[in-house]
Design a protein around this motif. Structure first.
Motif, short mmCIF file in Angstrom:
data_model
loop_
_atom_site.label_atom_id
_atom_site.label_comp_id
_atom_site.label_asym_id
_atom_site.label_seq_id
_atom_site.Cartn_x
_atom_site.Cartn_y
_atom_site.Cartn_z
N PRO A 57 122.45 80.10 120.65
CA PRO A 57 121.36 80.45 121.58
C PRO A 57 121.51 81.85 122.17
N ALA A 58 122.74 82.39 122.16
CA ALA A 58 122.96 83.74 122.69
C ALA A 58 122.36 84.82 121.80
N THR A 59 121.63 84.42 120.76
CA THR A 59 120.89 85.38 119.93
C THR A 59 119.99 86.26 120.81
N ALA A 60 119.47 85.67 121.89
CA ALA A 60 118.64 86.46 122.81
C ALA A 60 119.42 87.65 123.36
N LEU A 61 120.71 87.44 123.66
CA LEU A 61 121.54 88.54 124.16
C LEU A 61 121.82 89.57 123.06
N PHE A 202 108.04 72.20 123.56
CA PHE A 202 108.97 71.42 122.73
C PHE A 202 110.42 71.79 122.97
N ILE A 203 110.68 72.57 124.01
CA ILE A 203 112.05 72.98 124.32
C ILE A 203 112.83 71.81 124.93
N LYS A 204 114.05 71.64 124.47
CA LYS A 204 114.97 70.65 125.04
C LYS A 204 116.19 71.39 125.58
N SER A 205 116.46 71.22 126.84
CA SER A 205 117.54 71.97 127.48
C SER A 205 118.89 71.72 126.81
N ALA A 206 119.06 70.53 126.21
CA ALA A 206 120.33 70.21 125.55
C ALA A 206 120.63 71.15 124.39
N ASN A 207 119.57 71.72 123.79
CA ASN A 207 119.78 72.63 122.66
C ASN A 207 120.41 73.95 123.07
N TYR A 208 120.40 74.26 124.36
CA TYR A 208 121.00 75.50 124.84
C TYR A 208 122.49 75.34 125.16
N SER A 209 123.02 74.14 124.94
CA SER A 209 124.42 73.89 125.29
C SER A 209 125.27 73.72 124.01
N PRO A 210 126.29 74.56 123.84
CA PRO A 210 126.67 75.69 124.69
C PRO A 210 125.81 76.92 124.38
N PHE A 211 125.50 77.72 125.40
CA PHE A 211 124.67 78.90 125.18
C PHE A 211 125.41 79.95 124.37
N ILE A 212 126.71 80.10 124.65
CA ILE A 212 127.56 80.98 123.84
C ILE A 212 128.63 80.10 123.19
N PRO A 213 128.43 79.69 121.94
CA PRO A 213 129.39 78.80 121.28
C PRO A 213 130.78 79.44 121.18
N GLU A 214 131.77 78.60 121.00
CA GLU A 214 133.16 79.06 120.91
C GLU A 214 133.34 79.96 119.69
N ALA A 215 134.13 81.02 119.88
CA ALA A 215 134.34 82.01 118.82
C ALA A 215 135.03 81.40 117.61
N GLN A 216 134.62 81.86 116.41
CA GLN A 216 135.23 81.43 115.15
C GLN A 216 135.45 82.65 114.27
N SER A 295 113.33 84.20 120.44
CA SER A 295 114.65 83.65 120.14
C SER A 295 115.01 82.52 121.11
N LEU A 296 114.63 82.66 122.37
CA LEU A 296 114.89 81.59 123.34
C LEU A 296 114.07 80.34 123.02
N VAL A 297 112.84 80.53 122.59
CA VAL A 297 111.97 79.39 122.27
C VAL A 297 112.50 78.64 121.05
N VAL A 298 112.81 79.36 119.98
CA VAL A 298 113.19 78.69 118.74
C VAL A 298 114.54 78.00 118.87
N THR A 299 115.49 78.58 119.61
CA THR A 299 116.78 77.91 119.80
C THR A 299 116.67 76.76 120.81
N TYR A 304 120.73 75.18 117.32
CA TYR A 304 120.98 76.34 116.47
C TYR A 304 121.64 75.97 115.14
N SER A 305 122.45 74.93 115.13
CA SER A 305 123.14 74.53 113.90
C SER A 305 122.20 73.93 112.86
N GLU A 306 120.98 73.55 113.28
CA GLU A 306 120.02 72.93 112.38
C GLU A 306 118.89 73.87 111.98
N LEU A 307 118.91 75.09 112.48
CA LEU A 307 117.82 76.02 112.20
C LEU A 307 117.80 76.42 110.74
#
Length: 489
Positions: A57-61, A202-216, A295-299, A304-307
């Motif tokens: 979701p941090a794609t917006a950033l 159609f936004i679900k707040s759960a889709n923003y968690s985590p907003f910045i996923p753990e680094a890989q 980007s905020l709307v689509v995520t 994000y893992s299912e996009l």
């Protein structure tokens, strides 16, 4: 090789009747041109790829970071375009500050950037149109659908036809081009607006968690496929996390390519000292806001893992049970790419025109049409060549050359602002880049960092093209330069 062309001489050259472009554009026209070329496949495609693979979701950033890099360059472009209101953009700016050889190199770079950009966008447009045709039961023959589709020989007749039609529009005049662009941009913005407004429901707040996923650790290529920064410094780019946002910024930067094309129309602007800065900065601001919102709307609509990577916006609406919007988005993408293609072609012909007027390319191409006041000779030549290239082109790594070419232009313009401030402090500057030299230096550093994140193979191809350009300069351009002839006489 490092002789400069004075600003006064550049402006005098625009007053020669046979080599003068018609002034017809306003700040609104320039803003429309900027929005028209910036909003293209980036907003419809890159959002999903970056969210799923790099930033979540941090794609917006990431869009904000890429927008800041472009804004730094835009402030430098705005000063130059208002001070030297002459066709050619970074080429003309470099000639006035850094010298003839640097100007030639950047001009040669821009010709490649805009040519490849036009061809690749035309092929992308053709793909969207064929998709829409398939939806209503019309199918193009494989042989006329391009090399990506055909089994064996393939010629993309739609991409070929699009470039030829746009070439005719550009020959007929800038005002007509501006009117066509205004209509198309209005349609494109309406589609983007529909995506944002409809998607909010159609936004679900759960889709923003985590907003910045753990680094890989990022799975990068080896050898020439790896980013240059990795080969040089051993730096390992990461997916997700804070650094993943900056890695993503180097990818979504593609979505911003084109705002610098506005500067190529400086000579055709009624009041360039006032309108060029407004057009450049306004178009960049509008597009950055739209990119962040989309980007905020689509995520928010889909995790994000299912996009989808190929069509994230359209597929997100399908996932929530609204395929109608998917068709609207495909239509908007097809319409939007029309203006991207036209304005990239416009930018290339103006750079080519400016170089020929200076004698670095044959002066034959610097004669304007007696009725329309457009550089019709280079427009017809380049339009024809690019149409053929688009017909036989498949979308591949060549697109990265457009990116590195744009960033290289950003570096040259930022350095040019610093040099011209020192060599010509007396010049009247209707718009002044703030915090010189700090801001231009930061702009150079930011652009170079994004360049280093591109594959080494892209750097190699870019170096080969530049080497060819330097050879052409010494074999033809240096001898036939008007500056050279003026010095001899």
């Amino acid at each position: 090789m490092f002789r400069t062309k004075t600003v006064e001489q550049s402006i005098r050259d625009t007053e020669e009747p046979e080599h003068a472009l018609k002034k017809s554009l306003s700040a609104l026209d320039l803003t429309v041109f900027g929005v028209g070329v910036i909003i293209g496949t980036g907003i419809f495609v890159l959002t999903g790829k970056v969210a799923k693979e790099t930033a979540g979701p941090a794609t917006a950033l990431a869009f904000v970071a890429a927008g800041i890099v472009c804004a730094l360059a835009a402030l430098c472009y705005a000063e130059f375009a208002s001070t030297v209101p002459v066709a050619g953009s970074a080429y003309t700016f470099a000639y006035a500050s850094l010298g003839e050889l640097v100007a030639w190199i950047i001009g040669w770079d821009l010709v490649l950037e805009f040519a490849l950009g036009t061809a690749v966008v035309a092929v992308g447009w053709s793909g969207y149109v064929r998709s829409l045709m398939d939806n209503v039961g019309w199918t193009m023959p494989e042989a006329l659908s391009g090399p990506d589709v055909a089994d064996g020989f393939g010629f993309d007749i739609l991409a070929f036809a699009l470039v030829l039609i746009l070439t005719v529009i550009l020959v007929l005049g800038m005002k007509l081009s501006a009117r066509v662009t205004t209509v198309v941009v209005a349609i494109k913005l309406a589609v983007v607006g529909i995506v944002i407004v409809a998607g909010l429901f159609f936004i679900k707040s759960a889709n923003y968690s985590p907003f910045i996923p753990e680094a890989q650790p990022q799975e990068s290529g080896s050898g020439l496929d790896a980013p240059l920064v990795q080969l040089m410094f051993g730096y390992e780019p990461t997916n997700f996390g804070i650094m993943g946002i900056f890695t993503a910024a180097s990818v979504v930067f593609f979505a911003f390519i084109g705002f610098d094309v506005v500067a190529t129309a400086a000579e055709e602007t009624k009041v360039p000292q006032r309108d060029m800065p407004r057009g450049i900065l306004a178009s960049l601001l509008i597009c950055t806001v739209l990119y962040v919102a989309v980007s905020l709307v689509v995520t928010g609509m889909q995790h994000y893992s299912e996009l989808s990577v190929s069509a994230p916006l359209a597929d997100a609406f399908k996932a929530v049970g609204h395929p109608f919007y998917a068709g609207v988005i495909s239509f908007g993408a097809a319409v939007g790419l029309t203006t991207v293609c036209m304005i990239l072609l416009l930018g290339q012909t103006r750079v080519f025109f400016a170089m020929s007027r200076d004698g670095l390319l044959p002066r034959f191409f610097s004669v304007t049409h007696p009725r329309f006041g457009t550089p019709y000779r280079p427009t017809i030549l380049l339009g024809g060549i690019i149409a053929i290239v688009a017909g036989f082109t498949s979308i591949n790594e060549l697109a990265t050359l457009v990116n590195i070419g744009t960033l290289f232009a950003f570096v040259v313009v930022a350095l040019g602002v610093i040099v011209l401030r020192r060599t010509r402090p007396d010049l009247h500057r209707a718009f002044r880049t703030p915090w010189v030299p700090v801001l231009p230096i930061v702009s150079v550093a930011a652009s170079v960092w994004l360049m280093l994140n591109l594959p080494a193979e892209t750097w190699l191809r870019f170096a080969i093209w530049m080497a060819i350009g330097v050879a052409v300069y010494f074999l033809y351009g240096r001898r036939n330069s008007r500056m050279q002839k003026d010095q001899v006489s």
